[in-house]
Motif scaffolding. Structure first.
Motif, PDB file in Angstrom:
ATOM      1  N   VAL A  98      -4.596  -5.710  -2.552  1.00  0.00           N
ATOM      2  CA  VAL A  98      -4.391  -4.277  -2.735  1.00  0.00           C
ATOM      3  C   VAL A  98      -4.950  -3.936  -4.110  1.00  0.00           C
ATOM      4  CG1 VAL A  98      -2.688  -2.430  -2.953  1.00  0.00           C
ATOM      5  CG2 VAL A  98      -2.377  -4.244  -1.236  1.00  0.00           C
ATOM      6  N   MET A  99      -5.815  -2.928  -4.137  1.00  0.00           N
ATOM      7  CA  MET A  99      -6.470  -2.528  -5.380  1.00  0.00           C
ATOM      8  C   MET A  99      -6.040  -1.119  -5.753  1.00  0.00           C
ATOM      9  SD  MET A  99     -10.108  -3.946  -4.085  1.00  0.00           S
ATOM     10  CE  MET A  99      -9.610  -3.609  -2.405  1.00  0.00           C
ATOM     11  N   THR A 100      -5.656  -0.946  -7.011  1.00  0.00           N
ATOM     12  CA  THR A 100      -5.341   0.384  -7.511  1.00  0.00           C
ATOM     13  C   THR A 100      -6.208   0.646  -8.734  1.00  0.00           C
ATOM     14  OG1 THR A 100      -3.545  -0.450  -8.901  1.00  0.00           O
ATOM     15  CG2 THR A 100      -2.954   0.330  -6.685  1.00  0.00           C
ATOM     16  N   GLY A 101      -6.554   1.898  -8.916  1.00  0.00           N
ATOM     17  CA  GLY A 101      -7.352   2.288 -10.076  1.00  0.00           C
ATOM     18  C   GLY A 101      -6.774   3.545 -10.697  1.00  0.00           C
ATOM     19  N   SER A 102      -6.685   3.542 -12.014  1.00  0.00           N
ATOM     20  CA  SER A 102      -6.153   4.698 -12.746  1.00  0.00           C
ATOM     21  C   SER A 102      -7.095   5.049 -13.881  1.00  0.00           C
ATOM     22  CB  SER A 102      -4.772   4.400 -13.304  1.00  0.00           C
ATOM     23  OG  SER A 102      -3.859   4.193 -12.244  1.00  0.00           O
ATOM     24  N   PHE A 103      -7.317   6.365 -14.059  1.00  0.00           N
ATOM     25  CA  PHE A 103      -8.151   6.808 -15.166  1.00  0.00           C
ATOM     26  C   PHE A 103      -7.519   6.448 -16.498  1.00  0.00           C
ATOM     27  CE2 PHE A 103      -9.596  10.057 -12.013  1.00  0.00           C
ATOM     28  CZ  PHE A 103     -10.941   9.711 -12.035  1.00  0.00           C
ATOM     29  N   VAL A 104      -8.339   5.954 -17.418  1.00  0.00           N
ATOM     30  CA  VAL A 104      -7.916   5.694 -18.795  1.00  0.00           C
ATOM     31  C   VAL A 104      -9.019   6.199 -19.730  1.00  0.00           C
ATOM     32  CG1 VAL A 104      -6.406   3.738 -18.267  1.00  0.00           C
ATOM     33  CG2 VAL A 104      -8.810   3.324 -18.721  1.00  0.00           C
ATOM     34  N   GLN A 105      -8.641   6.561 -20.940  1.00  0.00           N
ATOM     35  CA  GLN A 105      -9.588   7.140 -21.894  1.00  0.00           C
ATOM     36  C   GLN A 105     -10.464   6.093 -22.567  1.00  0.00           C
ATOM     37  OE1 GLN A 105      -9.763  10.539 -21.867  1.00  0.00           O
ATOM     38  NE2 GLN A 105     -11.660  10.199 -22.951  1.00  0.00           N
ATOM     39  N   GLU A 106      -9.883   4.884 -22.755  1.00  0.00           N
ATOM     40  CA  GLU A 106     -10.637   3.836 -23.463  1.00  0.00           C
ATOM     41  C   GLU A 106     -10.639   2.541 -22.666  1.00  0.00           C
ATOM     42  OE1 GLU A 106      -9.160   3.308 -27.422  1.00  0.00           O
ATOM     43  OE2 GLU A 106      -8.953   5.464 -27.746  1.00  0.00           O
ATOM     44  N   ALA A 107     -11.684   1.748 -22.837  1.00  0.00           N
ATOM     45  CA  ALA A 107     -11.756   0.443 -22.179  1.00  0.00           C
ATOM     46  C   ALA A 107     -10.600  -0.411 -22.687  1.00  0.00           C
ATOM     47  CB  ALA A 107     -13.079  -0.240 -22.503  1.00  0.00           C
ATOM     48  N   GLY A 108      -9.923  -1.092 -21.777  1.00  0.00           N
ATOM     49  CA  GLY A 108      -8.806  -1.948 -22.143  1.00  0.00           C
ATOM     50  C   GLY A 108      -7.492  -1.206 -22.288  1.00  0.00           C
ATOM     51  N   ALA A 109      -7.505   0.113 -22.124  1.00  0.00           N
ATOM     52  CA  ALA A 109      -6.285   0.906 -22.275  1.00  0.00           C
ATOM     53  C   ALA A 109      -5.394   0.784 -21.048  1.00  0.00           C
ATOM     54  CB  ALA A 109      -6.629   2.371 -22.521  1.00  0.00           C
ATOM     55  N   ASP A 110      -4.109   1.010 -21.240  1.00  0.00           N
ATOM     56  CA  ASP A 110      -3.142   0.924 -20.141  1.00  0.00           C
ATOM     57  C   ASP A 110      -2.878   2.292 -19.496  1.00  0.00           C
ATOM     58  OD1 ASP A 110      -2.741  -1.781 -20.120  1.00  0.00           O
ATOM     59  OD2 ASP A 110      -1.182  -1.689 -21.638  1.00  0.00           O
ATOM     60  N   GLY A 111      -3.372   3.362 -20.008  1.00  0.00           N
ATOM     61  CA  GLY A 111      -3.102   4.651 -19.375  1.00  0.00           C
ATOM     62  C   GLY A 111      -3.449   5.817 -20.204  1.00  0.00           C
ATOM     63  N   ILE A 123       0.845  -1.200   0.000  1.00  0.00           N
ATOM     64  CA  ILE A 123       0.000   0.000   0.000  1.00  0.00           C
ATOM     65  C   ILE A 123       0.877   1.245   0.000  1.00  0.00           C
ATOM     66  CG2 ILE A 123      -1.652   1.357   1.356  1.00  0.00           C
ATOM     67  CD1 ILE A 123      -2.795  -1.351   2.324  1.00  0.00           C
ATOM     68  N   ARG A 124       1.899   1.246   0.830  1.00  0.00           N
ATOM     69  CA  ARG A 124       2.817   2.392   0.903  1.00  0.00           C
ATOM     70  C   ARG A 124       3.503   2.599  -0.448  1.00  0.00           C
ATOM     71  NH1 ARG A 124       4.247   4.926   4.975  1.00  0.00           N
ATOM     72  NH2 ARG A 124       6.102   6.138   5.258  1.00  0.00           N
ATOM     73  N   GLN A 125       3.981   1.516  -1.046  1.00  0.00           N
ATOM     74  CA  GLN A 125       4.686   1.595  -2.337  1.00  0.00           C
ATOM     75  C   GLN A 125       3.790   2.197  -3.413  1.00  0.00           C
ATOM     76  OE1 GLN A 125       5.572  -2.242  -3.984  1.00  0.00           O
ATOM     77  NE2 GLN A 125       6.117  -1.376  -5.963  1.00  0.00           N
ATOM     78  N   VAL A 126       2.577   1.675  -3.571  1.00  0.00           N
ATOM     79  CA  VAL A 126       1.710   2.168  -4.650  1.00  0.00           C
ATOM     80  C   VAL A 126       1.190   3.572  -4.360  1.00  0.00           C
ATOM     81  CG1 VAL A 126       1.085  -0.149  -5.462  1.00  0.00           C
ATOM     82  CG2 VAL A 126      -0.378   1.006  -3.792  1.00  0.00           C
ATOM     83  N   SER A 127       1.027   3.922  -3.102  1.00  0.00           N
ATOM     84  CA  SER A 127       0.537   5.253  -2.745  1.00  0.00           C
ATOM     85  C   SER A 127       1.587   6.327  -2.960  1.00  0.00           C
ATOM     86  CB  SER A 127       0.095   5.293  -1.284  1.00  0.00           C
ATOM     87  OG  SER A 127      -0.992   4.435  -1.068  1.00  0.00           O
ATOM     88  N   LEU A 128       2.862   5.987  -2.724  1.00  0.00           N
ATOM     89  CA  LEU A 128       3.930   6.979  -2.810  1.00  0.00           C
ATOM     90  C   LEU A 128       4.688   6.943  -4.132  1.00  0.00           C
ATOM     91  CD1 LEU A 128       5.348   6.650   0.821  1.00  0.00           C
ATOM     92  CD2 LEU A 128       3.733   8.356  -0.074  1.00  0.00           C
ATOM     93  N   ALA A 129       4.294   6.069  -5.044  1.00  0.00           N
ATOM     94  CA  ALA A 129       4.973   5.977  -6.339  1.00  0.00           C
ATOM     95  C   ALA A 129       4.882   7.309  -7.080  1.00  0.00           C
ATOM     96  CB  ALA A 129       4.347   4.865  -7.179  1.00  0.00           C
TER      97      ALA A 129
END
Length: 188
Positions: free
Chosen positions: A175-188, A150-156
């Motif tokens: 541990v769950m992380t979520g990142s906004f992406v423009q398209e479904a299936g996109a990496d970033g 949790i610390r690692q992903v939060s402070l990256a």
């Protein structure tokens, strides 16, 4: 008498959206579901927002709400640009972190509303993309390892937009992380 009472349940209006300054003015009984339904179609969300739709934003601001984006934007109270409060003596004051009421800016979130009646909040907003890519990382090696993760992903440096964990025991968690992406299936 009842004429001296104020029904605070009526303080549930979204007052204005300021896209230039990236803020939204709301009354304290606006809840998470209401503000989300208002902001997301316009391409925004609160800088931090709780996952419980019935939670009121005034309650979260006065009681130190800590949502899944707090690692990036702080506690909900740290995303408040301005509080409007009714004080005990009956004055209506605007409270910001750098005006003459700055001590209240830092004290009010810990007060659970005991330092004044919250009339209005100005909250910071952020732009959103259409999708969120969620990554699940199972940890089966114990408390220290999932706390470290949790610390690692939060402070990256490129931290995800959302971070949360579910603990199943002292040994197992995800541990769950979520990142906004423009398209479904996109990496970033």
């Amino acid at each position: 008498s009842n004429s001296d009472c104020v029904f605070v349940g009526d303080f549930n209006n979204i007052l204005s959206l300021d896209e230039e300054n990236m803020t939204v003015d709301i009354e304290p009984m606006v809840d998470v579901e209401q503000i989300t339904k208002y902001l997301v179609p316009r391409g925004y969300m609160l800088a931090t927002t709780l996952e419980i739709k019935e939670a009121t934003l005034g309650g979260l601001a006065a009681a130190v709400g800590m949502p899944t984006a707090s690692h990036k934007y702080g506690l909900l109270s740290e995303t408040v640009a301005e509080y409007e409060l009714l004080t005990g003596p009956g004055d209506v004051i605007k409270v910001t972190k750098d005006n003459e009421h700055s001590e209240l800016y830092y004290a009010f979130p810990w007060s659970h509303g005991s330092l004044g009646l919250l009339l209005k909040l100005k909250l910071r907003i952020i732009p959103v993309k259409k999708y969120v890519k969620v990554t699940y990382t199972p940890i089966k090696s114990g408390l220290q390892d999932y706390c470290s993760k949790i610390r690692q992903v939060s402070l990256a440096e490129d931290a995800a937009d959302f971070v949360e964990a579910t603990c199943f025991s002292r040994q197992e968690a995800v541990v769950m992380t979520g990142s906004f992406v423009q398209e479904a299936g996109a990496d970033g």
